[in-house]
Design a protein around this motif. Structure first.
Motif, PDB file in Angstrom:
ATOM      1  N   ALA A 152       0.392 -31.568  15.785  1.00  0.00           N
ATOM      2  CA  ALA A 152       1.489 -30.691  16.191  1.00  0.00           C
ATOM      3  C   ALA A 152       1.951 -29.827  15.022  1.00  0.00           C
ATOM      4  O   ALA A 152       2.288 -28.646  15.194  1.00  0.00           O
ATOM      5  CB  ALA A 152       2.649 -31.520  16.740  1.00  0.00           C
ATOM      6  N   LEU A 153       1.964 -30.398  13.815  1.00  0.00           N
ATOM      7  CA  LEU A 153       2.337 -29.631  12.627  1.00  0.00           C
ATOM      8  C   LEU A 153       1.336 -28.504  12.390  1.00  0.00           C
ATOM      9  O   LEU A 153       1.722 -27.368  12.079  1.00  0.00           O
ATOM     10  CB  LEU A 153       2.379 -30.559  11.410  1.00  0.00           C
ATOM     11  N   HIS A 154       0.062 -28.809  12.560  1.00  0.00           N
ATOM     12  CA  HIS A 154      -0.985 -27.795  12.412  1.00  0.00           C
ATOM     13  C   HIS A 154      -0.739 -26.651  13.391  1.00  0.00           C
ATOM     14  O   HIS A 154      -0.833 -25.464  13.026  1.00  0.00           O
ATOM     15  CB  HIS A 154      -2.341 -28.455  12.659  1.00  0.00           C
ATOM     16  N   CYS A 155      -0.415 -26.984  14.623  1.00  0.00           N
ATOM     17  CA  CYS A 155      -0.132 -25.956  15.633  1.00  0.00           C
ATOM     18  C   CYS A 155       1.085 -25.117  15.259  1.00  0.00           C
ATOM     19  O   CYS A 155       1.083 -23.893  15.375  1.00  0.00           O
ATOM     20  CB  CYS A 155       0.115 -26.623  16.992  1.00  0.00           C
ATOM     21  N   ALA A 156       2.143 -25.801  14.817  1.00  0.00           N
ATOM     22  CA  ALA A 156       3.373 -25.092  14.489  1.00  0.00           C
ATOM     23  C   ALA A 156       3.177 -24.135  13.315  1.00  0.00           C
ATOM     24  O   ALA A 156       3.688 -23.011  13.326  1.00  0.00           O
ATOM     25  CB  ALA A 156       4.477 -26.099  14.166  1.00  0.00           C
TER      26      ALA A 156
END
Length: 336
Positions: A152-156
């Motif tokens: 999710a951090l990668h996406c954000a």
């Protein structure tokens, strides 16, 4: 969630780049054929437009969606996620056929009201309509919580490429995940300048390791990255923990904000947190503002900034993020 998916599809169709006309035509045809299933239409479109190895992208990924992370057995090869193959397969089991998006919610400075930042919020698109908390909790129960948080951090961080440069970006992480070396590597490699990044620690801080000096996010904090913690109305963070973490931002969460205008106990607790923040040189942000009375109360407390449905709902649409920036710049200009 369907409304968010339709917003993304609309933004793709609104693109006037002649090079992607064929792609848009195919998307329109899919949508006409399956008007009741836009999630599947978007999923198929994203798969089709993913670039083959060594080829140029057919359409700009960030124009398609704020951010995306597609997990299903037939498309894992198209997604770049900083986790091992075995872990990826585990996440696929938990999140089979799910579409993970990043929405951003505006953060407004007080008392002026200009948008000074955004908070990244994870959104899952699926037939069951389960909220993000459900999926993160289930992933944690399966021993995959950190892996999902990192995905999710990668996406954000990818989505944040489209956030205007004058806004900070807050990213939610549990204490355990924030101490993972992969998080520091991701943040260090991000296109965002460190002084635009805020890491907000969520959940219990009882077992949190130091995030100062050479520990955890300490090296990035020395470059400008900011750390935020939540002072909940249900469970105030201890002075010892605050002293250990030395957060740059303390947040008043919805438990403390809801109905604060008519609750003397909440006012006293909020006032104490504001005074504590001033003592340690931290900014303070009130979240979950849903009524004008709540906004008036936190403004009177001289809270640094605020966010909530009254001020702006989360959006996955980059055009909304740009509009927040334009509005903020307009409000900042002197009249006449």
């Amino acid at each position: 969630m369907r409304e968010q998916v339709l917003d993304i599809i609309e933004s793709i169709l609104a693109d006037d780049d002649s090079k992607s006309e064929k792609v848009r035509k195919n998307l329109r045809a899919r949508l006409d054929a399956r008007p009741d299933d836009p999630e599947r239409v978007l999923l198929e479109h994203l798969l089709e437009t993913r670039q083959a190895p060594g080829s140029a992208p057919k359409v700009p990924v960030q124009r398609e969606a704020a951010s995306l992370h597609l997990e299903s057995p037939d498309i894992a090869r198209t997604v770049s996620v900083p986790v091992s193959h075995e872990v990826r397969e585990g996440i696929q089991t938990v999140l089979a056929d799910k579409l993970l998006l990043t929405a951003f919610q505006p953060v407004h400075a007080l008392p002026g009201g200009e948008v000074v930042g955004v908070e990244a919020l994870t959104r899952f698109v699926g037939e069951d309509g389960a909220g993000a908390d459900v999926w993160f909790n289930e992933a944690a129960a399966a021993g995959l919580g950190t892996e999902l948080e990192i995905a999710a951090l990668h996406c954000a961080l990818t989505a944040a490429h489209e956030v205007p440069d004058n806004m900070s970006v807050a990213l939610n992480l549990t204490p355990a995940t924030s101490s993972d070396p992969r998080v520091r590597n991701l943040l260090a490699a991000a296109a965002l300048a460190p002084d635009r990044i805020i890491v907000e620690l969520t959940g219990s801080l009882d077992g949190v390791e130091g995030q100062t000096g050479d520990h955890g996010l300490g090296p990035l904090r020395s470059l400008g990255l900011r750390l935020a913690i939540s002072a909940s109305g249900a469970a105030l963070v201890s002075m010892e923990r605050i002293e250990q973490l030395r957060p740059d931002i303390i947040k008043l969460d919805r438990h403390l904000i809801e109905g604060i205008e008519s609750n003397d106990g909440q006012k006293i607790r909020a006032r104490a947190i504001v005074e504590l923040a001033r003592e340690i040189g931290a900014d303070i942000i009130a979240e979950g503002i849903e009524t004008a009375a709540e906004l008036d109360e936190v403004t009177a407390l001289k809270v640094t900034a605020a966010q909530g449905y009254l001020l702006g709902r989360p959006s996955v649409h980059p055009l909304d993020w740009s509009a927040w920036s334009i509005r903020a710049q307009s409000e900042a200009q002197p009249a006449g």
